[in-house]
Each structure stands twice: as C-alpha cells, then as structure tokens.
Design an enzyme around this catalytic site. Sequence first.
Site, PDB file in Angstrom:
ATOM      1  N   GLU A 136       0.850  -1.191   0.000  1.00 54.62           N
ATOM      2  CA  GLU A 136       0.000   0.000   0.000  1.00 54.62           C
ATOM      3  C   GLU A 136       0.883   1.236   0.000  1.00 54.62           C
ATOM      4  O   GLU A 136       1.844   1.285   0.773  1.00 54.62           O
ATOM      5  CB  GLU A 136      -0.909   0.032   1.226  1.00 54.62           C
ATOM      6  N   ALA A 277       2.327   0.146  10.613  1.00 53.80           N
ATOM      7  CA  ALA A 277       1.980  -1.246  10.362  1.00 53.80           C
ATOM      8  C   ALA A 277       1.132  -1.329   9.113  1.00 53.80           C
ATOM      9  O   ALA A 277       0.737  -0.304   8.558  1.00 53.80           O
ATOM     10  CB  ALA A 277       1.213  -1.814  11.551  1.00 53.80           C
ATOM     11  N   MET A 278       0.854  -2.558   8.669  1.00 52.60           N
ATOM     12  CA  MET A 278       0.098  -2.737   7.434  1.00 52.60           C
ATOM     13  C   MET A 278      -0.819  -3.950   7.542  1.00 52.60           C
ATOM     14  O   MET A 278      -0.404  -5.030   7.955  1.00 52.60           O
ATOM     15  CB  MET A 278       1.094  -2.901   6.274  1.00 52.60           C
ATOM     16  N   GLU A 279      -2.053  -3.727   7.115  1.00 49.86           N
ATOM     17  CA  GLU A 279      -3.124  -4.702   7.345  1.00 49.86           C
ATOM     18  C   GLU A 279      -3.247  -5.781   6.282  1.00 49.86           C
ATOM     19  O   GLU A 279      -4.344  -6.316   6.081  1.00 49.86           O
ATOM     20  CB  GLU A 279      -4.453  -3.939   7.440  1.00 49.86           C
ATOM     21  N   HIS A 312      -6.124  -1.715  15.433  1.00 51.16           N
ATOM     22  CA  HIS A 312      -6.390  -1.015  14.168  1.00 51.16           C
ATOM     23  C   HIS A 312      -6.176  -1.940  12.961  1.00 51.16           C
ATOM     24  O   HIS A 312      -7.055  -2.058  12.099  1.00 51.16           O
ATOM     25  CB  HIS A 312      -5.471   0.213  14.082  1.00 51.16           C
ATOM     26  N   GLU A 313      -5.016  -2.574  12.917  1.00 43.64           N
ATOM     27  CA  GLU A 313      -4.723  -3.411  11.739  1.00 43.64           C
ATOM     28  C   GLU A 313      -5.673  -4.605  11.684  1.00 43.64           C
ATOM     29  O   GLU A 313      -6.148  -4.996  10.622  1.00 43.64           O
ATOM     30  CB  GLU A 313      -3.266  -3.888  11.735  1.00 43.64           C
ATOM     31  N   HIS A 316      -9.038  -3.642  10.329  1.00 44.22           N
ATOM     32  CA  HIS A 316      -9.052  -3.458   8.874  1.00 44.22           C
ATOM     33  C   HIS A 316      -9.534  -4.715   8.152  1.00 44.22           C
ATOM     34  O   HIS A 316      -9.934  -4.638   6.988  1.00 44.22           O
ATOM     35  CB  HIS A 316      -7.649  -3.137   8.364  1.00 44.22           C
TER      36      HIS A 316
HETATM   37  N1  B3K Z   1      -2.881   1.104   5.689  1.00 49.88           N
HETATM   38  C1  B3K Z   1      -1.569   1.307   6.249  1.00 49.88           C
HETATM   39  C2  B3K Z   1      -0.917   2.561   5.779  1.00 49.88           C
HETATM   40  C3  B3K Z   1      -0.191   2.433   4.506  1.00 49.88           C
HETATM   41  C4  B3K Z   1       0.588   3.675   4.196  1.00 49.88           C
HETATM   42  C5  B3K Z   1       1.176   3.623   2.858  1.00 49.88           C
HETATM   43  N2  B3K Z   1       1.990   4.790   2.550  1.00 49.88           N
HETATM   44  C6  B3K Z   1      -1.581   1.271   7.733  1.00 49.88           C
HETATM   45  C7  B3K Z   1      -2.842   1.629   8.375  1.00 49.88           C
HETATM   46  O1  B3K Z   1      -3.328   2.732   8.299  1.00 49.88           O
HETATM   47  O2  B3K Z   1      -3.416   0.771   8.979  1.00 49.88           O
HETATM   48 ZN    ZN Z   2      -5.290   1.992   8.846  1.00 55.10          ZN
END
Ligand code: B3K
Ligand code: ZN
Length: 936
Positions: A136, A277-279, A312-313, A316
């Site tokens: 992302e 972090a990333m989901e 949060h993650e 998502h």
């Molecule tokens: N969705 C990711 C953020 C990605 C950022 C990319 N530049 C984390 C979050 O908001 O949960």
């Molecule tokens: Zn997020």
Amino acid sequence: MASSEVTEIHLKDYAAYPYDVENVTLEFDLEEEFTVVTATSVMRAKPSSIGAPLVLDGRQSFMELLAIYIDDKPVPSRLCAFNPNAEDTRLVVDSAALPADGAKFTLGVVTKFKPQDNLELSGLYKSSGNFCTQCEAEGFRLITYYPDRPDVMSVFTTKIRADKTKYPVLLSNGNLVGSCDLAGGRHMAVWVDPWRKPCYLFALVAGDLAVVESAFTTCTGKTVDLRIYAEQKNISRCDFAMESLKRAMKWDEERFGLEYDLDLFNIVAVDDFNMGAMENKSLNLFNSRLVLATADSATDAAFARIEGVIGHEYFHNWTGNRVTCRDWFQLSLKEGLTVFRDQEFSSDMGSRSVKRIGDVRYLRDAQFAEDASPMAHPVRPASYMKIDNFYTLTVYEKGAEVIRMYHTLLGEEGFRKGTDLYFERHDGQAVTTDDFFQAMSDANPGCDIGKLKNWYSQAGTPTVTCERVYDAGAKTYSLTLTQVLPKTPDTGGDQPKVAQLIPVKVGLVDAKTGKDMDVSGNVSVTSAGSTSTCVPVPGDAGSVVLRLNDMSATFTFAGVESEPVPSVLRGFSAPVKLAVTPALTADELLFQLAHDSDPFNRWEAAQKMAREIMCRAIRSTWHEGKTELASDDDAAEAIVADTAWGKFVDACKGIFRDAASDVVDRAWVEEALSFPGVGSLVQELKPVDPLAVHKVVKQFSKRFALACSDEIEACYATCKAEAAASGEYLVDETQTARRSLMGYCMALMGAAGHGGEDASELAAAAKTARNMTETVAALGALNRHPTAKSARDAAFDAFKQKWRDDNNVICTYLSLVAGNSGYGASPLTEVKATMADESMYSHKIPNKFYSLIGGFARGNTPGFHAADGSGYVFLADCLLAMDKTNAIAASRLAKPFTEWRLYDAPRQALMKGEMHRILKAEPSPNMFEIMTKSLA
Ligand code: B3K
Ligand code: ZN
C-alpha cells in the site's frame, strides 16, 4: 525523472478498470543476487470494454521485464509499449494481442529485480536480512506489471521458493496449502488466499524468524491459530501484542458483530518499515516498535500504542479488506472508520474520557494545523500527485471524527444498524465514502444526516460561535450557534462553502448546585433553513445534541430558573473550534473545572485557563517586529501578574491533593494539568515568533511547578511509595495512571530545577527506575532541568551504553536527545554529534530518522526555530539526503516546513528559502508535491 513531469490525478476522472482479474498466481524465486517473479493472471474484458488496451502499472526503472505472454504466446514488442511519461511507468498491451471476442485469457509477466537494493521500503525489500513487502498504496508495481489499483480485486495464489537454511519461514496471505523441499537446499511454500483482494493487500515474508503461537476461539466456535514472528532476539517481547490481538478479536465480535474469516492470522515484526503497520490480509506487517514491549524495554505509552495499532490493523480485516476502497481518494473510507474503531476499542479497554482527551489534543494540535496550512485538503481529497502524501491527519483523524459524528447523531444502536447494512451490502466490493453514507442513512430512515456528507468534500476547520443569552423574565436560555467555514487553498480560496451538519452536545450546569439541569424537555429551535433540530441523549437527561444543520440556528431552553453555566461541545462532539460569547469568565471556567459532569469539558476548562494566561503573557511580551526576546524574569512576571493566575493555581493545588489521595482519576489529572504547548499556542497567535511562545511556555511550567511545589512533591512521594509497595508490573488502569502522574510530577520538578545542580532526587530516580516508564520519566525530567547538566549527561550516557545495540530501544534515546532544549551551545550540536556516530544513527533506518530528525523538527522549538535559521538548514539537508533513497519517509518529515505561515516574517523567509533550495535540487515527486503546494 524531472519533477516538472509530475501530474495531478483527479477524483472526477475516475473510470472503472476495463478488465476483471479472476485469479492470479505469483511465483517468487528469491535469490541473493536477484529475485524473479512470474505472475500469471486469468483475465477477461468487461462486456462494455472489449477492445480496450490492457494497461498495467510497473516501475520500469526498478525492474527488468524478462517476458510477457498472452495465453503462452510472447507479446510482440510492436504490441506492447512502455508509457515513458510517468515515474510509475505503464505498460500498455495493444488489444490486437488479446482475444477479440472478449474471451478469457491468461497474462504471463516475468520480472527480475534486486530487493536487497530497495531502500524505498516499498514493494519487496530486505530488513535485517529477511525479505518482506509493503504494497500500500502503490508498492505492488515494484514487483510486477499489474493493474495496481484498489478496485481490481482477485484471488491470489503465492508460491515462494528460497534457500531453506537462510529463509526457513515462508509466508504469504491466506492458507498454507502445501510445502516441499527442492533441489540445491531450497524449499517452497504455496499459499492460497480465498478472499478476493486488491494487490495493495498482498504480502510476502521470507526469513529466519522466531515465532510465538497462540489461538483464539471465535463466537461461532472456530479456532484461529495466531502467530507473531520476530527476530529471535526479540521474540520474548511479543506477548503483550498477542494478548492485545485476542482482545481486539473478541471486541470486534461483541461491538460490531464481526468474526474473523480464516483459520490463521499472522503478524510479522520488522525493524525497517516506513510507517506503523500494514493490514495485509491475514499477514499483518508491523514496525517492530509497535509490537515489541516488556516492562523494561517499553513505556506505558508504548504499550497503549501497541494495543491500539494491533487493534487497528486487525479491524481493517473488515473495514478495508473485506470492504475496500474504490480508489485512493476514498482512503478515509477505511482509515477514518478504522481509526474510530481503534479509538473505541482502546476506550473500552481503558479510561474512555482520558482516551478522548488524548485523541482531541492530538487532533487540535496537529490536524487543525494541517487544515490551516497550504496542504489543507478535504477528508476525501479531490486531487493528488502522490497518494503517499495523503496518508494524513485529515484523512485519518478528522476522518475518524466524521465517523464519530455519525455515531453521535445515530446513537450506538442506529450506528450499528448502519454498519451492519454496510457490510451486508458491500462485502467483497471496492466502494466509496458515498456508499458508506448511503448505508448509514438507509439504515436510519427517520434521521436526516444529509449534510454530514459535506464534511467529506470541504477542507478547513469550522468555527462554531455560540452566543448565550439568559432571559430572567421569561426564564429562557438561548444558544445561537453559527458555523463559519474557512476559505482553504484546495478550492482556490474563494469558493463559497455550504453548511455542514454539526452535532453540538450541550448541558446547562446549575450555577448554584453544580448539577446538570434537566434539559430533556422543552427546547425550541429557530433557524433560517429550518432544518436544525435538538435531540435528547438516551440515558442522560442532563445533555442534548443540538443538530446545527443550517449556517445558524437558535436553540431556546424553556423553564430555566436561573442563569446556568453552559457546557457546550461536550465530549468534543464535532471537530470544530468553539467560540462562546460572551466568553466564559475565569470564575465560570473554575466552576466548570470543579463541577461539570462531562470530564472532557472539565479538562477543557483547565486548558482554557492556562491557555488564556499564556496567550496574555505572550501578547504582553512580544509583538510583530520585536526581535529581542523578553528576559525570563519579564516573561515570568507577565504570568504571575495575570489576574487569573492565583485562582488558577489554587484550583490546581486542590487537584493535586485529590490525586495524591486517589479520589480522582489520576490519568485524567495528568491530562488536565498538562497545559497547551508551543504547537498549540502558535496556532492561536499566528504569525508569531516561536521562541517568544516557547519562553512563556517554559516559564509557565517553572512558575506553576514552584507555586505548587509542596503539592507536587507530596503527590510524587505518595505515588512513589505506592509503587514501591505494589507487586508485579501491570499495564492496568491503576498502575499506568499512577506512573503517568508520577512522571508528570517529575517533569515539573525538573522544570523547577528541583535539587539544584545535583538534581539528586531525579538522578537517583534514573538509576533506580524499575521499568522503562520510570526511566524515561527521569530522563525527560533531567532533560528540562535548568542546572543539572552533568547529572543529565551521566544518566543519558548510562542509558545509551545499556541499550546501544538495541535498534528499538535506542530510538527512545534518540527522541530524548532530539528533545533536549536546555543544554549545550545549541540544541543542534548534540543532535549532530549523535548523527555522526554510525553505530547510533543511519538515514537508512526510518525509525531512527523519525526519532532523531523528526523529534528535533517537531519537538525542539529553540533548536529548530533558532533565529539564525540553522535548524531549517539542518532539516532541509536531512530531507534531501533521505529523499534520494526513501521519498516516502523524507516527505513525512517535510511537514514542519509546510506550516511556515504560523511564524514571524523573518522565519517565514528562512523557511521558504529552504523549501526553494529543496525544489532546486530536483527532489522526488513526493517532495515536489509538498514543496510546490506549500509555497503556492
Ligand atoms: N494502511 C496502512 C498505511 C499504509 C501507508 C502507505 N503509505 C496502515 C494503516 O493505516 O493501517
Ligand atoms: Zn489503517
């Protein structure tokens, strides 16, 4: 590429992708020298777009295209062209290479690149020798040529082949369906994710990682295996994250009726990561700062952040993954909603009012500044150059406030009906904020929330003025609310704005008894548009929600026996600036601080008093054009001579005493007595010399600490004794509140120069601290102490020696160094010396860059805003250096420059000078966008 070629992308130009991707198989051959990726996609033209060219996104400068096939036949080069006009090159396959009848076909793409050289940390890269990904928003185009956009959803199969000894763990999304050994000491794993998803949710990890395992039983009795992977040396620090994950899974079932949808859920902690972090579906990747925590290595604040981000993650999975965004303009659809969900999760796990206060403080200090800056944009932006620049406080935090307004207007039950309908309607789809609005609205037919939509398209923080009038004869009390919507640069500055629906929660406090009056009865509303209304708050006869749906409306309460003290915008029910007229007097604010049933407005009363005293002191010691700063004594005198000072201090002494005897929420006390800082005050006084503001803020803490020293020391002693008597370290409400109050007392003792040159009490506290929260409190206090330089240096050195090999904890040290505004020839000297030590610092590690350079630019007023401009030159140099390898990380720290309008004319000139210098250096498109928009 030349920055001048960067183009703006507009929401109004959205067009659906002409092809569907039924499924895609990705084969990764991970080698030390190169990685080769073979992507095989089964595609078909949408019936209305047969004959359209097949446009694929991919970064030509990063990867080599080894082959491209349609149905196993190589595409001849005359039918396949690179579009050379953009950084993220497009590969266009002519429709002549595709089935003319719109039949299904298979696209094969083979690419080759070097993940180990990828310092952007976007796409596939290496961290501590392990392979990992971040896709992302647009990282997938650094892996293969593919439609890299969120509305193209597909079923992914991933085959990973790698050396078995070096990379024993091979992970991707979904379920592991097979694994086997291969020749040459290699092995393979095959993962299938049954849920359709856009490629930004794709993830891969290959490495030598240790694991913590647990399990969760869902509400329907399914067992989900939970695993957290980390480097072996960190694996003992993952337990808290695991417990947080289980709490989050349970909470989402109970509060939103959302159950997890696969048999396993993996989290991997990596040190090199651009953000938190990333989901990715079932394979969340985390910055290790947001996973690893034990009492000795992490502060309570870090524990709280970890729980929030793990939640949060995880959340998502439904708000983002199962229902995703149609395009990146809709980012707040998933981010605003998911921030709201994580805020509610944390509120339910701890103190709701303290969580709300913290969130609002952050929103007002940081998002309001963004909304007033040249980078102001709506929650749903209308255009962008680089989407990476729009992961902003506006999209996240203001976006969450918009969701909170739905919640306030519809109530918990109505809100839940709305989200249920949203998931029922849109599961498996890529949708828009309008679709979310429609579901919420359709699920609550009796409730007109139409003008809530305007929050998505209009930038800027509204001001709500509230005129209060008591009519003693008629026994009526009226509040006239008017919304003022600021002009913002995103619309060219002069576009007229339309009314937004603003829920204003109000109570009337009886000035004699301090109790809420019953306001559930008789309220009449008059407004020009006649659409504003007043609705009761279920279970709270002392509050109503005034729904301001017009530019202005008057709400009249009948049967009000005596003039009340109004409590307006309870719980901060809308992200607005409130201006009550006539303004509440100091006595009314003190009354509110003592009696308001709303803990938010009680906190707000203390903030307001402190803010007003400081603003008056700044105005009396500084004016535009004055270059010399007032002396410390003059600044202090302006504070203590203020007519409200004595009453204010007395009220606060009472709060300290209550806190010592533990009859009030100590965490609330810490918030109530943490007064506005420089960032918040400059917004009110702009344009202003930040050093003049800093001087008053510093003197305010010092004078406050001296005036309350008995109470502070008593409070500190009580907390310390209680802590010594308490057993095991727990991250529970009682202990964390006690530690935060104790840390607060220490900070004030530091500000007041407690213990003279030895600062013996604070220096001892640093030595005897039993956990990281106490350690950081002691170091922070020594950092502000005016005379204890050698005690401070000794404590800092001991900390550095202890943790210097720990990439995570050393970031805490870097932040403390960045925040040092008291010692040395200039605060910048120590920052530069730390940077020069290669064992401590590298621009290649975003966490270190954020802690040291970001900490300095955001939190070190005297250093960053030094009158000679040295702080600005330093930041610009660091941004340019970082921008060469990692434009996303560099652009995230460019923010302080975008706020140049807040400061006095000489500083504006210096800051703009540095921004022009950055532009001349041909920066990345990301940096180019921020600089050009900020200077426009
Ligand atoms: N969705 C990711 C953020 C990605 C950022 C990319 N530049 C984390 C979050 O908001 O949960
Ligand atoms: Zn997020």
